[in-house]
Design a protein around this motif. Structure first.
Motif, PDB file in Angstrom:
ATOM      1  N   MET A   1      26.619  -7.016  -6.773  1.00 39.41           N
ATOM      2  CA  MET A   1      26.198  -8.155  -7.548  1.00 39.41           C
ATOM      3  C   MET A   1      25.338  -7.658  -8.711  1.00 39.41           C
ATOM      4  O   MET A   1      24.363  -6.950  -8.511  1.00 39.41           O
ATOM      5  CB  MET A   1      25.396  -9.099  -6.654  1.00 39.41           C
ATOM      6  CG  MET A   1      25.042 -10.376  -7.345  1.00 39.41           C
ATOM      7  SD  MET A   1      24.192 -11.553  -6.259  1.00 39.41           S
ATOM      8  CE  MET A   1      25.199 -11.576  -4.797  1.00 39.41           C
ATOM      9  N   THR A   2      25.694  -8.006  -9.928  1.00 40.88           N
ATOM     10  CA  THR A   2      24.978  -7.555 -11.116  1.00 40.88           C
ATOM     11  C   THR A   2      23.596  -8.207 -11.209  1.00 40.88           C
ATOM     12  O   THR A   2      23.449  -9.399 -10.994  1.00 40.88           O
ATOM     13  CB  THR A   2      25.791  -7.871 -12.386  1.00 40.88           C
ATOM     14  OG1 THR A   2      27.061  -7.213 -12.294  1.00 40.88           O
ATOM     15  CG2 THR A   2      25.077  -7.399 -13.627  1.00 40.88           C
ATOM     16  N   ILE A   3      22.610  -7.380 -11.541  1.00 42.20           N
ATOM     17  CA  ILE A   3      21.222  -7.820 -11.648  1.00 42.20           C
ATOM     18  C   ILE A   3      20.756  -7.588 -13.086  1.00 42.20           C
ATOM     19  O   ILE A   3      21.048  -6.552 -13.682  1.00 42.20           O
ATOM     20  CB  ILE A   3      20.314  -6.997 -10.697  1.00 42.20           C
ATOM     21  CG1 ILE A   3      20.765  -7.135  -9.248  1.00 42.20           C
ATOM     22  CG2 ILE A   3      18.848  -7.356 -10.876  1.00 42.20           C
ATOM     23  CD1 ILE A   3      20.563  -8.495  -8.658  1.00 42.20           C
ATOM     24  N   VAL A   4      20.013  -8.547 -13.623  1.00 43.06           N
ATOM     25  CA  VAL A   4      19.420  -8.387 -14.953  1.00 43.06           C
ATOM     26  C   VAL A   4      17.913  -8.483 -14.800  1.00 43.06           C
ATOM     27  O   VAL A   4      17.404  -9.446 -14.233  1.00 43.06           O
ATOM     28  CB  VAL A   4      19.917  -9.464 -15.939  1.00 43.06           C
ATOM     29  CG1 VAL A   4      19.237  -9.302 -17.297  1.00 43.06           C
ATOM     30  CG2 VAL A   4      21.426  -9.391 -16.092  1.00 43.06           C
ATOM     31  N   LYS A   5      17.227  -7.458 -15.277  1.00 36.69           N
ATOM     32  CA  LYS A   5      15.762  -7.484 -15.281  1.00 36.69           C
ATOM     33  C   LYS A   5      15.333  -7.662 -16.730  1.00 36.69           C
ATOM     34  O   LYS A   5      15.722  -6.887 -17.607  1.00 36.69           O
ATOM     35  CB  LYS A   5      15.190  -6.198 -14.706  1.00 36.69           C
ATOM     36  CG  LYS A   5      13.689  -6.291 -14.546  1.00 36.69           C
ATOM     37  CD  LYS A   5      13.171  -5.283 -13.550  1.00 36.69           C
ATOM     38  CE  LYS A   5      11.709  -5.594 -13.262  1.00 36.69           C
ATOM     39  NZ  LYS A   5      11.133  -4.656 -12.332  1.00 36.69           N
ATOM     40  N   ARG A   6      14.556  -8.715 -16.977  1.00 35.83           N
ATOM     41  CA  ARG A   6      14.122  -9.055 -18.339  1.00 35.83           C
ATOM     42  C   ARG A   6      12.617  -8.934 -18.460  1.00 35.83           C
ATOM     43  O   ARG A   6      11.881  -9.427 -17.613  1.00 35.83           O
ATOM     44  CB  ARG A   6      14.541 -10.471 -18.693  1.00 35.83           C
ATOM     45  CG  ARG A   6      16.022 -10.629 -18.770  1.00 35.83           C
ATOM     46  CD  ARG A   6      16.385 -12.020 -19.172  1.00 35.83           C
ATOM     47  NE  ARG A   6      17.828 -12.112 -19.270  1.00 35.83           N
ATOM     48  CZ  ARG A   6      18.455 -13.162 -19.697  1.00 35.83           C
ATOM     49  NH1 ARG A   6      17.787 -14.227 -20.072  1.00 35.83           N
ATOM     50  NH2 ARG A   6      19.771 -13.167 -19.763  1.00 35.83           N
ATOM     51  N   TYR A   7      12.212  -8.306 -19.538  1.00 41.42           N
ATOM     52  CA  TYR A   7      10.796  -8.178 -19.860  1.00 41.42           C
ATOM     53  C   TYR A   7      10.549  -8.898 -21.177  1.00 41.42           C
ATOM     54  O   TYR A   7      11.254  -8.659 -22.160  1.00 41.42           O
ATOM     55  CB  TYR A   7      10.405  -6.709 -20.042  1.00 41.42           C
ATOM     56  CG  TYR A   7      10.625  -5.869 -18.821  1.00 41.42           C
ATOM     57  CD1 TYR A   7       9.614  -5.701 -17.883  1.00 41.42           C
ATOM     58  CD2 TYR A   7      11.845  -5.230 -18.593  1.00 41.42           C
ATOM     59  CE1 TYR A   7       9.817  -4.921 -16.752  1.00 41.42           C
ATOM     60  CE2 TYR A   7      12.047  -4.448 -17.483  1.00 41.42           C
ATOM     61  CZ  TYR A   7      11.028  -4.295 -16.561  1.00 41.42           C
ATOM     62  OH  TYR A   7      11.238  -3.526 -15.448  1.00 41.42           O
ATOM     63  N   THR A   8       9.553  -9.763 -21.206  1.00 39.31           N
ATOM     64  CA  THR A   8       9.128 -10.407 -22.438  1.00 39.31           C
ATOM     65  C   THR A   8       7.851  -9.710 -22.886  1.00 39.31           C
ATOM     66  O   THR A   8       6.890  -9.634 -22.108  1.00 39.31           O
ATOM     67  CB  THR A   8       8.869 -11.906 -22.215  1.00 39.31           C
ATOM     68  OG1 THR A   8      10.064 -12.496 -21.691  1.00 39.31           O
ATOM     69  CG2 THR A   8       8.487 -12.597 -23.520  1.00 39.31           C
ATOM     70  N   LEU A   9       7.867  -9.181 -24.106  1.00 42.35           N
ATOM     71  CA  LEU A   9       6.734  -8.412 -24.605  1.00 42.35           C
ATOM     72  C   LEU A   9       6.182  -9.055 -25.865  1.00 42.35           C
ATOM     73  O   LEU A   9       6.950  -9.419 -26.762  1.00 42.35           O
ATOM     74  CB  LEU A   9       7.177  -6.986 -24.948  1.00 42.35           C
ATOM     75  CG  LEU A   9       7.836  -6.201 -23.821  1.00 42.35           C
ATOM     76  CD1 LEU A   9       9.337  -6.247 -23.950  1.00 42.35           C
ATOM     77  CD2 LEU A   9       7.342  -4.789 -23.819  1.00 42.35           C
ATOM     78  N   THR A  10       4.879  -9.185 -25.924  1.00 44.94           N
ATOM     79  CA  THR A  10       4.231  -9.656 -27.139  1.00 44.94           C
ATOM     80  C   THR A  10       3.377  -8.520 -27.686  1.00 44.94           C
ATOM     81  O   THR A  10       2.964  -7.625 -26.945  1.00 44.94           O
ATOM     82  CB  THR A  10       3.340 -10.886 -26.880  1.00 44.94           C
ATOM     83  OG1 THR A  10       2.346 -10.552 -25.932  1.00 44.94           O
ATOM     84  CG2 THR A  10       4.178 -12.061 -26.387  1.00 44.94           C
ATOM     85  N   CYS A  11       3.130  -8.575 -28.996  1.00 40.07           N
ATOM     86  CA  CYS A  11       2.307  -7.538 -29.621  1.00 40.07           C
ATOM     87  C   CYS A  11       1.683  -8.082 -30.894  1.00 40.07           C
ATOM     88  O   CYS A  11       2.105  -9.116 -31.416  1.00 40.07           O
ATOM     89  CB  CYS A  11       3.128  -6.296 -29.924  1.00 40.07           C
ATOM     90  SG  CYS A  11       4.356  -6.503 -31.216  1.00 40.07           S
ATOM     91  N   ALA A  12       0.708  -7.350 -31.386  1.00 41.98           N
ATOM     92  CA  ALA A  12       0.105  -7.686 -32.669  1.00 41.98           C
ATOM     93  C   ALA A  12       1.136  -7.437 -33.766  1.00 41.98           C
ATOM     94  O   ALA A  12       1.956  -6.520 -33.662  1.00 41.98           O
ATOM     95  CB  ALA A  12      -1.123  -6.824 -32.902  1.00 41.98           C
ATOM     96  N   THR A  13       1.097  -8.235 -34.803  1.00 39.94           N
ATOM     97  CA  THR A  13       2.042  -8.082 -35.917  1.00 39.94           C
ATOM     98  C   THR A  13       2.023  -6.661 -36.456  1.00 39.94           C
ATOM     99  O   THR A  13       3.073  -6.101 -36.782  1.00 39.94           O
ATOM    100  CB  THR A  13       1.704  -9.094 -37.034  1.00 39.94           C
ATOM    101  OG1 THR A  13       1.721 -10.409 -36.468  1.00 39.94           O
ATOM    102  CG2 THR A  13       2.693  -9.021 -38.170  1.00 39.94           C
ATOM    103  N   ALA A  14       0.852  -6.058 -36.524  1.00 43.80           N
ATOM    104  CA  ALA A  14       0.728  -4.695 -37.042  1.00 43.80           C
ATOM    105  C   ALA A  14       1.462  -3.664 -36.180  1.00 43.80           C
ATOM    106  O   ALA A  14       1.842  -2.598 -36.663  1.00 43.80           O
ATOM    107  CB  ALA A  14      -0.748  -4.319 -37.149  1.00 43.80           C
ATOM    108  N   ASN A  15       1.690  -3.974 -34.914  1.00 43.75           N
ATOM    109  CA  ASN A  15       2.362  -3.043 -33.992  1.00 43.75           C
ATOM    110  C   ASN A  15       3.845  -3.335 -33.800  1.00 43.75           C
ATOM    111  O   ASN A  15       4.517  -2.629 -33.053  1.00 43.75           O
ATOM    112  CB  ASN A  15       1.680  -3.082 -32.621  1.00 43.75           C
ATOM    113  CG  ASN A  15       0.314  -2.469 -32.642  1.00 43.75           C
ATOM    114  OD1 ASN A  15       0.005  -1.651 -33.504  1.00 43.75           O
ATOM    115  ND2 ASN A  15      -0.526  -2.864 -31.707  1.00 43.75           N
ATOM    116  N   GLU A  16       4.367  -4.350 -34.462  1.00 40.17           N
ATOM    117  CA  GLU A  16       5.750  -4.762 -34.204  1.00 40.17           C
ATOM    118  C   GLU A  16       6.760  -3.654 -34.470  1.00 40.17           C
ATOM    119  O   GLU A  16       7.641  -3.396 -33.651  1.00 40.17           O
ATOM    120  CB  GLU A  16       6.103  -6.000 -35.012  1.00 40.17           C
ATOM    121  CG  GLU A  16       7.491  -6.520 -34.676  1.00 40.17           C
ATOM    122  CD  GLU A  16       7.833  -7.814 -35.386  1.00 40.17           C
ATOM    123  OE1 GLU A  16       8.915  -8.334 -35.101  1.00 40.17           O
ATOM    124  OE2 GLU A  16       7.027  -8.301 -36.203  1.00 40.17           O
ATOM    125  N   GLY A  17       6.650  -2.977 -35.593  1.00 41.44           N
ATOM    126  CA  GLY A  17       7.599  -1.905 -35.913  1.00 41.44           C
ATOM    127  C   GLY A  17       7.519  -0.762 -34.924  1.00 41.44           C
ATOM    128  O   GLY A  17       8.545  -0.224 -34.491  1.00 41.44           O
TER     129      GLY A  17
END
Length: 93
Positions: A1-17
């Motif tokens: 059975m296929t499993i998907v693990k999802r991570y939601t990450l937030t960051c400061a705008t300055a660190n986005e790149g």
């Protein structure tokens, strides 16, 4: 059975790149681990938020991947993200 693990990450705008680059490195490292079927990175349209999703052949492969992950690539992501949430889903169809 296929499993998907999802991570939601937030960051400061300055660190986005830098976070995006770190996620790219992590995706390449995870993508070659036995049992990984696919890795996706998505960016939210208006918030400084990214979704990192790993698709695994089964739960056993997902669990086994913890020992095979590139720790340096993971540490870069952990250093740059302000917050990380995770969820695990089973693919139904």
């Amino acid at each position: 059975m296929t499993i998907v693990k999802r991570y939601t990450l937030t960051c400061a705008t300055a660190n986005e790149g830098a976070l995006r680059a770190a996620l790219d490195r992590l995706a390449r490292a995870v993508g070659v681990i036995e049992g990984c079927e696919r890795v996706e990175i998505e960016r939210h349209e208006t918030r400084c938020e990214m979704l990192f999703a790993e698709r695994w052949r089964d739960e056993q492969a997902m669990r086994a991947s913890a020992g095979a992950i590139d720790k340096a690539a993971l540490q870069d992501v952990l250093r740059l993200a302000d917050d990380i949430g995770s969820d695990i889903y089973t693919v139904l169809c």
